[in-house]
Design a protein around this motif. Structure first.
Motif, PDB file in Angstrom:
ATOM      1  N   GLN A 157       2.942  -1.076   8.122  1.00  0.00           N
ATOM      2  CA  GLN A 157       2.933  -0.973   6.667  1.00  0.00           C
ATOM      3  C   GLN A 157       2.199   0.307   6.295  1.00  0.00           C
ATOM      4  O   GLN A 157       1.003   0.439   6.518  1.00  0.00           O
ATOM      5  CB  GLN A 157       2.243  -2.174   6.026  1.00  0.00           C
ATOM      6  CG  GLN A 157       2.183  -2.091   4.502  1.00  0.00           C
ATOM      7  CD  GLN A 157       1.481  -3.283   3.865  1.00  0.00           C
ATOM      8  OE1 GLN A 157       1.562  -4.399   4.372  1.00  0.00           O
ATOM      9  NE2 GLN A 157       0.787  -3.045   2.764  1.00  0.00           N
ATOM     10  N   LEU A 158       2.933   1.239   5.748  1.00  0.00           N
ATOM     11  CA  LEU A 158       2.366   2.522   5.330  1.00  0.00           C
ATOM     12  C   LEU A 158       2.468   2.623   3.818  1.00  0.00           C
ATOM     13  O   LEU A 158       3.518   2.323   3.235  1.00  0.00           O
ATOM     14  CB  LEU A 158       3.113   3.677   5.992  1.00  0.00           C
ATOM     15  CG  LEU A 158       3.153   3.642   7.531  1.00  0.00           C
ATOM     16  CD1 LEU A 158       4.070   4.732   8.061  1.00  0.00           C
ATOM     17  CD2 LEU A 158       1.742   3.807   8.098  1.00  0.00           C
ATOM     18  N   ASN A 159       1.384   3.038   3.180  1.00  0.00           N
ATOM     19  CA  ASN A 159       1.352   3.086   1.721  1.00  0.00           C
ATOM     20  C   ASN A 159       0.745   4.389   1.230  1.00  0.00           C
ATOM     21  O   ASN A 159      -0.052   5.022   1.926  1.00  0.00           O
ATOM     22  CB  ASN A 159       0.530   1.921   1.158  1.00  0.00           C
ATOM     23  CG  ASN A 159       1.130   0.568   1.468  1.00  0.00           C
ATOM     24  OD1 ASN A 159       0.546  -0.219   2.199  1.00  0.00           O
ATOM     25  ND2 ASN A 159       2.297   0.283   0.926  1.00  0.00           N
ATOM     26  N   GLU A 160       1.134   4.762   0.044  1.00  0.00           N
ATOM     27  CA  GLU A 160       0.484   5.862  -0.660  1.00  0.00           C
ATOM     28  C   GLU A 160       0.253   5.426  -2.104  1.00  0.00           C
ATOM     29  O   GLU A 160       0.749   4.373  -2.537  1.00  0.00           O
ATOM     30  CB  GLU A 160       1.316   7.147  -0.604  1.00  0.00           C
ATOM     31  CG  GLU A 160       2.584   7.127  -1.411  1.00  0.00           C
ATOM     32  CD  GLU A 160       3.285   8.478  -1.388  1.00  0.00           C
ATOM     33  OE1 GLU A 160       2.785   9.398  -0.736  1.00  0.00           O
ATOM     34  OE2 GLU A 160       4.353   8.594  -2.039  1.00  0.00           O
ATOM     35  N   PHE A 161      -0.499   6.247  -2.845  1.00  0.00           N
ATOM     36  CA  PHE A 161      -0.853   5.893  -4.213  1.00  0.00           C
ATOM     37  C   PHE A 161      -0.653   7.083  -5.123  1.00  0.00           C
ATOM     38  O   PHE A 161      -0.825   8.242  -4.710  1.00  0.00           O
ATOM     39  CB  PHE A 161      -2.315   5.428  -4.272  1.00  0.00           C
ATOM     40  CG  PHE A 161      -2.597   4.236  -3.404  1.00  0.00           C
ATOM     41  CD1 PHE A 161      -2.433   2.955  -3.891  1.00  0.00           C
ATOM     42  CD2 PHE A 161      -3.004   4.404  -2.086  1.00  0.00           C
ATOM     43  CE1 PHE A 161      -2.681   1.852  -3.083  1.00  0.00           C
ATOM     44  CE2 PHE A 161      -3.255   3.311  -1.273  1.00  0.00           C
ATOM     45  CZ  PHE A 161      -3.091   2.035  -1.777  1.00  0.00           C
TER      46      PHE A 161
END
Length: 241
Positions: A157-161
């Motif tokens: 699970q890779l996330n950015e904001f």
């Protein structure tokens, strides 16, 4: 003289808080994925009632909210198949006892039951929850697809904001974010067998720490001078009134 005391007091307080940030940056200069924090100052106006008699308005510099530097750190090859680094804007997601947290520190390992965890023991999250892997040779693609002995075993699970989403530093290169603020990364590459270094320079941190200490000492000496002057006035001048 009152104004001088206020200025020296607020200056000393700001430098003390600045010392804490600088010391934390220096202490984490070797922490993988660490993001340095920098100070920002704001002007604090003196209470208007305190300036009525003099007709002057004074403002003093106080420390504002720390600003986190999210710029990319350099990558260091380790050869460990469970060491992961990120290139681009984004984070790994992990499950901490207090909820989902985000980190750039990809120093992962497997437990005896095959759970992929951080150095602190937090489970690393995939697209279907905590990741558990069978034994075998682990390969992780640039998109975060995990394969064991050639068979797909999971997806990181890779996330950015978004830039306006406030991320709260929790220490040890971990961050929390508002609920439902995480997005799928637009440009993010996973590098297996590498770790991302902290994005702070230890030499610059050490030099900055010394400079801040000197500034704090100057403020302390100024307060001592004002204190001694008040004592002199109290002992010599007030009895004459």
């Amino acid at each position: 003289m009152n104004n001088g005391i206020y200025a020296a007091s607020t200056g000393l307080l700001a430098r003390t808080q600045q010392l804490d940030l600088a010391a934390n940056n220096l202490a984490n200069a070797n922490t993988s994925g660490f993001r340095g924090q920098h100070v920002s100052f704001k002007s604090q106006m003196m209470n208007a009632s305190a300036t009525v008699s003099t007709g002057t308005v004074n403002s003093f510099g106080v420390l504002g909210s720390p600003r986190t530097d999210f710029s990319q750190g350099s990558l260091q090859q380790t050869g460990n198949q469970l060491d992961l680094a990120l290139e681009g804007s984004g984070f790994f997601a992990v499950q901490s006892p207090t909820g989902v947290q985000y980190t750039r520190n990809g120093n992962f390992h497997l437990t005896k039951v095959g759970a992929l965890v951080t150095a602190q023991g937090y489970p690393v999250l995939g697209d279907k929850g905590p990741i558990t892997l069978p034994g075998g040779n682990v390969e992780i693609s640039s998109a975060g697809v995990i394969s064991v002995n050639g068979d797909v075993a999971g997806q990181l699970q890779l996330n950015e904001f978004a830039s306006d989403v406030p991320l709260t530093s929790l220490g040890d290169a971990y961050f929390s974010a508002p609920q439902a603020a995480a997005e799928a990364p637009s440009q993010l590459t996973v590098r297996q067998g590498s770790l991302e270094n902290a994005n702070v320079n230890p030499v610059e941190c050490a030099v900055g720490l010394i400079e801040i200490q000197r500034n704090a000492e100057m403020m302390q000496r100024a307060l001592t001078t004002f204190h001694n002057e008040f004592n002199r006035i109290a002992a010599q001048d007030l009895p004459k009134v």
